[in-house]
Motif scaffolding. Structure first.
Motif, PDB file in Angstrom:
ATOM      1  N   ARG A  30      17.972  -1.527  -2.382  1.00 17.48           N
ATOM      2  CA  ARG A  30      17.872  -1.173  -3.801  1.00 17.48           C
ATOM      3  C   ARG A  30      16.423  -1.019  -4.234  1.00 17.48           C
ATOM      4  O   ARG A  30      16.061  -0.058  -4.923  1.00 17.48           O
ATOM      5  N   ILE A  31      15.586  -1.969  -3.836  1.00 14.29           N
ATOM      6  CA  ILE A  31      14.195  -1.933  -4.294  1.00 14.29           C
ATOM      7  C   ILE A  31      13.448  -0.774  -3.638  1.00 14.29           C
ATOM      8  O   ILE A  31      12.570  -0.142  -4.252  1.00 14.29           O
ATOM      9  N   LYS A  32      13.815  -0.448  -2.405  1.00 13.73           N
ATOM     10  CA  LYS A  32      13.195   0.690  -1.717  1.00 13.73           C
ATOM     11  C   LYS A  32      13.530   1.987  -2.443  1.00 13.73           C
ATOM     12  O   LYS A  32      12.665   2.844  -2.682  1.00 13.73           O
ATOM     13  N   LYS A  33      14.813   2.147  -2.820  1.00 18.25           N
ATOM     14  CA  LYS A  33      15.245   3.369  -3.506  1.00 18.25           C
ATOM     15  C   LYS A  33      14.623   3.487  -4.894  1.00 18.25           C
ATOM     16  O   LYS A  33      14.276   4.584  -5.333  1.00 18.25           O
ATOM     17  N   LEU A  34      14.483   2.353  -5.576  1.00 15.97           N
ATOM     18  CA  LEU A  34      13.816   2.385  -6.882  1.00 15.97           C
ATOM     19  C   LEU A  34      12.354   2.805  -6.730  1.00 15.97           C
ATOM     20  O   LEU A  34      11.832   3.592  -7.526  1.00 15.97           O
ATOM     21  N   GLY A  35      11.710   2.263  -5.695  1.00 13.29           N
ATOM     22  CA  GLY A  35      10.315   2.623  -5.437  1.00 13.29           C
ATOM     23  C   GLY A  35      10.160   4.104  -5.158  1.00 13.29           C
ATOM     24  O   GLY A  35       9.226   4.753  -5.650  1.00 13.29           O
ATOM     25  N   PHE A  89      12.237   6.489  -6.174  1.00 16.29           N
ATOM     26  CA  PHE A  89      12.573   7.243  -7.382  1.00 16.29           C
ATOM     27  C   PHE A  89      11.389   7.306  -8.344  1.00 16.29           C
ATOM     28  O   PHE A  89      11.092   8.344  -8.923  1.00 16.29           O
ATOM     29  N   TYR A  90      10.714   6.169  -8.507  1.00 12.65           N
ATOM     30  CA  TYR A  90       9.602   6.104  -9.463  1.00 12.65           C
ATOM     31  C   TYR A  90       8.257   6.450  -8.833  1.00 12.65           C
ATOM     32  O   TYR A  90       7.234   6.419  -9.512  1.00 12.65           O
ATOM     33  N   HIS A  91       8.264   6.728  -7.521  1.00 14.52           N
ATOM     34  CA  HIS A  91       7.007   6.963  -6.796  1.00 14.52           C
ATOM     35  C   HIS A  91       6.039   5.801  -7.058  1.00 14.52           C
ATOM     36  O   HIS A  91       4.865   5.996  -7.356  1.00 14.52           O
ATOM     37  N   SER A  92       6.581   4.602  -6.959  1.00 13.96           N
ATOM     38  CA  SER A  92       5.806   3.393  -7.273  1.00 13.96           C
ATOM     39  C   SER A  92       4.617   3.235  -6.327  1.00 13.96           C
ATOM     40  O   SER A  92       4.738   3.459  -5.116  1.00 13.96           O
ATOM     41  N   LYS A  93       3.485   2.841  -6.889  1.00 12.29           N
ATOM     42  CA  LYS A  93       2.296   2.595  -6.080  1.00 12.29           C
ATOM     43  C   LYS A  93       2.505   1.387  -5.166  1.00 12.29           C
ATOM     44  O   LYS A  93       1.891   1.278  -4.101  1.00 12.29           O
ATOM     45  N   LYS A  94       3.380   0.478  -5.605  1.00 12.51           N
ATOM     46  CA  LYS A  94       3.606  -0.759  -4.854  1.00 12.51           C
ATOM     47  C   LYS A  94       5.093  -1.106  -4.913  1.00 12.51           C
ATOM     48  O   LYS A  94       5.714  -1.006  -5.979  1.00 12.51           O
ATOM     49  N   VAL A  95       5.661  -1.482  -3.782  1.00  8.94           N
ATOM     50  CA  VAL A  95       7.056  -1.945  -3.725  1.00  8.94           C
ATOM     51  C   VAL A  95       7.039  -3.366  -3.177  1.00  8.94           C
ATOM     52  O   VAL A  95       6.554  -3.607  -2.068  1.00  8.94           O
ATOM     53  N   THR A  96       7.547  -4.306  -3.967  1.00  7.74           N
ATOM     54  CA  THR A  96       7.469  -5.723  -3.601  1.00  7.74           C
ATOM     55  C   THR A  96       8.872  -6.315  -3.495  1.00  7.74           C
ATOM     56  O   THR A  96       9.519  -6.599  -4.512  1.00  7.74           O
ATOM     57  N   PRO A  97       9.368  -6.505  -2.284  1.00  7.37           N
ATOM     58  CA  PRO A  97      10.692  -7.128  -2.123  1.00  7.37           C
ATOM     59  C   PRO A  97      10.606  -8.642  -2.321  1.00  7.37           C
ATOM     60  O   PRO A  97       9.513  -9.215  -2.343  1.00  7.37           O
ATOM     61  N   ALA A  98      11.760  -9.266  -2.449  1.00  9.35           N
ATOM     62  CA  ALA A  98      11.807 -10.729  -2.470  1.00  9.35           C
ATOM     63  C   ALA A  98      11.482 -11.250  -1.070  1.00  9.35           C
ATOM     64  O   ALA A  98      11.603 -10.521  -0.081  1.00  9.35           O
ATOM     65  N   THR A  99      11.061 -12.493  -0.976  1.00  9.29           N
ATOM     66  CA  THR A  99      10.716 -13.087   0.319  1.00  9.29           C
ATOM     67  C   THR A  99      11.320 -14.476   0.465  1.00  9.29           C
ATOM     68  O   THR A  99      11.652 -15.131  -0.524  1.00  9.29           O
ATOM     69  N   ILE A 100      11.449 -14.899   1.711  1.00  8.74           N
ATOM     70  CA  ILE A 100      11.856 -16.265   2.044  1.00  8.74           C
ATOM     71  C   ILE A 100      10.784 -16.855   2.947  1.00  8.74           C
ATOM     72  O   ILE A 100      10.276 -16.185   3.845  1.00  8.74           O
ATOM     73  N   GLU A 101      10.440 -18.108   2.699  1.00  9.38           N
ATOM     74  CA  GLU A 101       9.467 -18.792   3.551  1.00  9.38           C
ATOM     75  C   GLU A 101      10.223 -19.677   4.544  1.00  9.38           C
ATOM     76  O   GLU A 101      11.030 -20.521   4.156  1.00  9.38           O
ATOM     77  N   PHE A 102       9.975 -19.449   5.831  1.00  9.62           N
ATOM     78  CA  PHE A 102      10.585 -20.269   6.880  1.00  9.62           C
ATOM     79  C   PHE A 102       9.548 -21.245   7.430  1.00  9.62           C
ATOM     80  O   PHE A 102       8.415 -20.851   7.719  1.00  9.62           O
ATOM     81  N   VAL A 103       9.953 -22.498   7.570  1.00  9.85           N
ATOM     82  CA  VAL A 103       9.079 -23.527   8.126  1.00  9.85           C
ATOM     83  C   VAL A 103       9.712 -24.035   9.410  1.00  9.85           C
ATOM     84  O   VAL A 103      10.819 -24.576   9.398  1.00  9.85           O
ATOM     85  N   ASP A 104       9.031 -23.827  10.524  1.00 11.16           N
ATOM     86  CA  ASP A 104       9.528 -24.265  11.836  1.00 11.16           C
ATOM     87  C   ASP A 104       9.081 -25.708  12.056  1.00 11.16           C
ATOM     88  O   ASP A 104       7.927 -25.972  12.358  1.00 11.16           O
TER      89      ASP A 104
END
Length: 362
Positions: free
Chosen positions: A48-53, A55-70
């Motif tokens: 979804r966020i890629k397609k929005l980016g 569509f709007y020709h966004s300068k920056k596309v920022t997805p959500a992230t998860i932090e993994f701790v080993d």
């Protein structure tokens, strides 16, 4: 969101961590290969966020992230400091949820610290160490409250709750399985930050041949934890390790050959969101299109506060269209013509996939 990867030594934790994060944590066939926790940030796959980016020709596309701790492998006696256990348990205390990797594969070339393969035994070993650590925390709290409980009714009520929780622990039960009688008990339990109160995802690490259907070891994991509020899913750290080296096209072809529709990482992220009750809302424009992670049930002003505290403080309204409507009609303007762009106030509860523009006073 921060997930701590735990398990006994040599169950595939570091291999899985490397695969998920494309990091290079040391992975070797001996206990305590991981001493200090390795940390990696993983992008949440979201078309979804890629397609929005786009569509709007966004300068920056920022997805959500998860932090993994080993986190290093725990062993019997970890709560008493065995294998640097106290340090590792402190690392677990800092995460939002636990990803418990359970060995469900046989391989004579990879030693098991307790001999043969027995997932139920392995889970119980880890759980007991977490329980012992929680007992120490609770013992200190009981000592602290003991005198005040004799004269203060509110403290006395909490003291009685702690005694009931202690009995629960002594029966080998996890904090999260304790029946709670009212809101106060729920608040107390949350405030103690107990290890066994944390949500858990069990990752049954299988051989490549069992990645689709699982095996008898996986079934034993499901049977053992069926009464917990936990997720169990099958993953092959070996497959994830191979996928990590592929580009997107190679990855799709490889998964198709194995009869899998998606990678373990994608299933893991979905399980994490489900377990923690998380959703994503979206913001979009020329400067940036971005996914924001919030708890289910979050109202519009608090969601606005994720972007900036001023947005929450001066909240006026939210202009909202759901992504599905945006996708169906091709643009927000077209969705607006259909009456699908809504003006929502302070009591609006956010939905997954909401595309939002917040209006606020500075």
């Amino acid at each position: 969101m921060k997930l701590g990867i735990v398990g006994l030594p040599n169950v595939g934790k570091s291999t899985l961590f490397n695969s998920l994060t494309k990091a290079k944590a040391e992975s070797a066939n001996y206990p305590f290969c991981t001493i200090d926790p390795n940390v990696g940030i993983v992008v949440v796959p979201d078309e979804r966020i890629k397609k929005l980016g786009d569509f709007y020709h966004s300068k920056k596309v920022t997805p959500a992230t998860i932090e993994f701790v080993d986190i290093a492998g725990l062993v019997k006696g970890a709560s008493k400091g065995e294998g640097l256990g106290n340090q590792f348990l402190a690392n677990i205390r800092e995460v939002d949820a636990i990803l418990h990797v359970v060995r469900c594969f046989e391989d004579d070339n990879i030693i098991h610290v307790d001999g043969g393969i027995d997932p139920a035994r392995d889970i119980e070993t880890i759980n007991l160490e977490l329980i012992f650590a929680d007992i120490e925390v609770l013992e200190r709290r009981l000592v602290k409250m003991g005198r005040a409980a004799k004269t203060d009714k509110t403290v006395a009520k909490e003291y009685a709750f702690c005694q009931r929780l202690m009995e629960h622990f002594q029966n080998g039960e996890l904090a999260k399985t304790l029946p709670l009688h009212d809101g106060s008990e729920s608040e107390w339990l949350m405030s103690y930050q107990l290890l066994t109160a944390k949500p858990v995802i069990y990752a049954a690490n299988v051989a490549e041949k069992d990645a689709k259907e699982g095996n008898v070891y996986v079934e034993s994991v499901k049977e053992l934890v069926k009464d917990e509020d936990s997720e169990v899913f099958v993953i092959s750290a070996k497959i994830e390790q191979e996928i990590a080296e592929f580009d997107e096209t190679e990855k799709i072809l490889f998964l198709e050959e194995l009869g899998l529709s998606e990678s373990g990482l994608e299933r893991l992220i979905r399980a994490s969101y489900s377990l923690l009750g998380l959703i994503s809302f979206l913001t979009a424009g020329e400067d940036e299109s971005r996914a924001w992670t919030i708890k289910k049930g979050t109202k519009a002003p608090q969601a606005a506060g994720k972007i900036h505290t001023d947005f929450e403080r001066g909240f006026i309204r939210a202009e909202v269209v759901n992504y599905k409507d945006f996708e169906t009609y091709g643009s927000i303007a077209a969705a607006k013509e259909k009456g699908l762009v809504r003006l929502e106030g302070k009591d609006y509860v956010m939905a997954d996939g909401d595309i939002v523009t917040f209006r606020f006073n500075v």
